[in-house]
Scaffold this motif. Structure first.
Motif: not given
Length: 77
Positions: A57-67
């Motif tokens: 959730y936090e990753l998607k919220l901040n656009g960091l799925e690529a990590l």
């Protein structure tokens, strides 16, 4: 206090699939955003799966799925 991400947790997250429901067998990072938001509003499950979904959730919220996708490529299983 500075929190350091747990490397093994992120590697496990990159390779974990949803164990049940409509999106069973889909990697957690690939779950639709609305589904993860629904869990955020409803309440995440207890335990490691809940911790992973909250992180997604936090990753998607901040656009960091690529990590997580990069981690999956770097540490194949």
């Amino acid at each position: 206090m500075l929190l350091q991400p747990d490397k093994q947790f992120l590697i496990d997250l990159a390779h974990t699939k949803m164990p049940f429901g409509k999106y069973k067998d889909r990697f957690l990072i690939d779950l639709p955003e609305y589904y993860v938001v629904w869990y955020h509003n409803k309440g995440f499950p207890k335990g490691k799966l809940g911790d992973m979904l909250q992180t997604v959730y936090e990753l998607k919220l901040n656009g960091l799925e690529a990590l997580i996708r990069n981690i999956k490529k770097q540490y194949p299983r």
